[in-house]
Design an enzyme around this catalytic site. Structure first.
Site, short mmCIF file in Angstrom:
data_model
loop_
_atom_site.label_atom_id
_atom_site.label_comp_id
_atom_site.label_asym_id
_atom_site.label_seq_id
_atom_site.Cartn_x
_atom_site.Cartn_y
_atom_site.Cartn_z
N ASP A 63 -32.60 8.52 33.43
CA ASP A 63 -33.29 9.05 34.65
C ASP A 63 -33.20 8.01 35.84
OD1 ASP A 63 -34.07 11.36 33.36
OD2 ASP A 63 -35.98 10.48 32.95
N LYS A 111 -34.36 12.54 38.41
CA LYS A 111 -35.13 13.44 39.06
C LYS A 111 -36.15 12.67 40.02
CE LYS A 111 -36.58 16.05 35.72
NZ LYS A 111 -36.36 15.49 34.47
N MET A 126 -47.34 10.13 39.50
CA MET A 126 -46.53 10.88 40.34
C MET A 126 -47.63 11.62 41.28
SD MET A 126 -44.00 12.77 37.48
CE MET A 126 -45.31 12.85 36.28
#
Length: 501
Positions: free
Chosen positions: A34, A56, A171
């Site tokens: 990732d 991502k 996030m």
């Protein structure tokens, strides 16, 4: 049969990898990783490993989750044993690890879960912020502020406001104002401590601590802090505004050859610095003297002493021994001298205890003390394994005193090319430049002169390892800011800490 390992890479610091994670990423045939996996961890992966970057990031997805799932199933059909799915933090904490596990299970593919340290616990800790504390916070709650729609998740904000303890939002950089406003409207005091913890546990980590009310400005852009956690709670008051790692926030250039840079890089990063790698030379075997080297190594009985003046000389000498089909037993007829503790450590790692090491680690002291230590009746010459570009000071001083020397140029120092803007950007952004050898200094100056950038070197504090390297810096009209009191990486880093306090 293939096994897919869902592995947590931790929050960024390679030293926070679990033992099982390190074992797998250094032995897997395939790694699917990732965007949040630290570059320093990617560097640990062997060059023969097949890599898939499926990272991502907001607005820049390289692969959608269903495509990643399908890739894992497809790779598992190949004739490989170990496939690592490497994720930042923990694979089961806001990382789709549970979804990937289900896909593998449904496809009948063997899998193993390898937990990692999640950023929500580790990143605040690197700023002396415990997520729980008996007198302040008896609970912590981890949440994700991300949703598929891009809107703030539909939490029970009133319940969160009443919960107490520590709230940790993953996030949430684009939702900071919305989170803060929602909590205040639900009953949280606007004076509640809050903080953005950016890139926690890495050399680039930063902390932006305020009150919850000071984070409610919807016009303020926090995207430069990505990736970051938004932490809310009284525990933030335990932070004193800095970490206990004294070099945090400092950018320090490392000019050592790439294969040697890791020891200094790791020592600097352990103290919180960001190490900017700018190796000026790469070392390679001197093929032009291969025949001479082979002949010399088979006739070591002709020499009374072998003088090793650097760890590089030790490394290339023993590599040449192996190439000639010999080992350390070939040194039995000779006595061994070492210039400095780093060279001695390199010899000791090969089972060789030096017979002589001077009290000061430069050519004049080496020659003077050896002459005093030894007897001129030793008729056999001295062998000096060295770089093809090594200075002649030591053999000259010894020969002037009646000690014949044979210099053996085992390796060459080849300059590394950089673009002008790359050099300018690196030197302009640094707080210090380190140099561990005179050749590194000379090659750096050559690079800067070619681009007419030598003024940058005059503006940047320089820390050197040893008097010989200091002399190389002085030869360009620059006085080193500091010289490590001992010729060791530890002494160099300790000197930097003292200088930057």
């Amino acid at each position: 049969m293939s096994t897919v390992y869902l592995v947590g890479a931790g929050p960024g610091d390679p030293k926070l990898l679990t033992r099982r994670a390190y074992e797998l990423i250094t032995t897997a045939e395939i790694i699917v990783y990732d965007a949040l996996v630290s570059p320093r961890i990617i560097e640990l992966i062997p060059p023969t490993t097949r890599l898939y970057n499926v990272g991502k990031r907001y607005g820049a997805h390289s692969m959608k989750q269903p495509e990643i799932n399908a890739l894992l199933v497809e790779l598992a059909s190949e004739d490989v044993k170990k496939i690592v799915r490497l994720k930042g933090g923990d694979p089961f904490v806001f990382a789709h690890g549970g979804e990937e596990m289900q896909v593998l299970r449904e496809a009948g593919i063997r899998y193993e879960i390898v937990p990692g340290i999640t950023a929500g616990l580790a990143a605040p800790a690197y700023f002396d912020i415990p997520v729980t504390h008996r007198a302040v916070s008896r609970s912590f709650t981890c949440l994700t502020a991300h949703s598929e729609s891009g809107e703030l998740p539909d939490f029970d904000w009133t319940a969160l406001a009443k919960l107490g303890g520590t709230l940790i939002f993953y996030m949430g950089v684009r939702q900071i104002a919305s989170i803060s406003q929602a909590l205040i409207e639900a009953g949280c005091d606007a004076s509640t401590p809050a903080a953005l913890v950016s890139r926690g546990t890495t050399p680039q980590q930063t902390l932006l601590a305020r009150t919850l009310g000071e984070f409610t400005d919807a016009e303020e852009d926090f995207t430069a802090y990505t990736p970051a956690l938004f932490v809310i709670g009284e525990v933030i008051r335990l932070n004193e505004g800095s970490t206990s790692r004294p070099l945090t926030g400092k950018k320090i250039i490392v000019t050592r050859a790439r294969h040697q840079a890791s020891s200094l890089q790791e020592a600097l990063e352990a103290e919180g610095a960001e190490a900017l790698l700018l190796p000026t030379i790469e070392l390679s075997t001197n093929q032009e003297v291969a025949t001479e080297v082979s002949s010399c190594l088979r006739e070591l009985y002709r020499y009374g002493w072998i003088f090793f003046t650097s760890p590089n000389a030790v490394e290339f000498f023993f590599a040449a021994l192996r190439e000639a089909g010999l080992d350390s037993r070939a040194l039995a007829p000779c006595r061994i001298a070492s210039l400095g503790p780093m060279t001695s450590a390199s010899l000791l790692s090969r089972g060789i205890q030096p017979d002589f090491m001077p009290s000061a680690y430069h050519a004049k002291a080496f020659a003077a003390e050896f002459i005093q230590h030894s007897s001129k009746c030793e008729a056999k010459p001295i062998l000096l394994p060295a770089s093809a570009l090594a200075h002649d000071d030591l053999p000259r001083l010894l020969e002037e005193a009646g000690y014949p020397c044979h210099r053996l140029p085992l390796y060459t120092n080849n300059p590394i090319h950089y673009e002008q803007e790359e050099l300018r950007a690196t030197l302009s952004s640094a707080d210090y430049l380190t140099a561990c050898s005179s050749s590194a200094v000379h090659h750096l100056v050559e690079l800067l002169e070619a681009y007419q950038l030598t003024e940058l070197l005059h503006e940047l504090p320089i820390a050197v390892l040893g008097e010989q390297t200091a002399e190389a810096v002085r030869s360009y009209g620059i006085e080193p800011q500091l010289i490590a009191p001992q010729a060791t990486i530890t002494a160099l880093v300790d000197s930097l800490i003292e200088s930057l306090r």
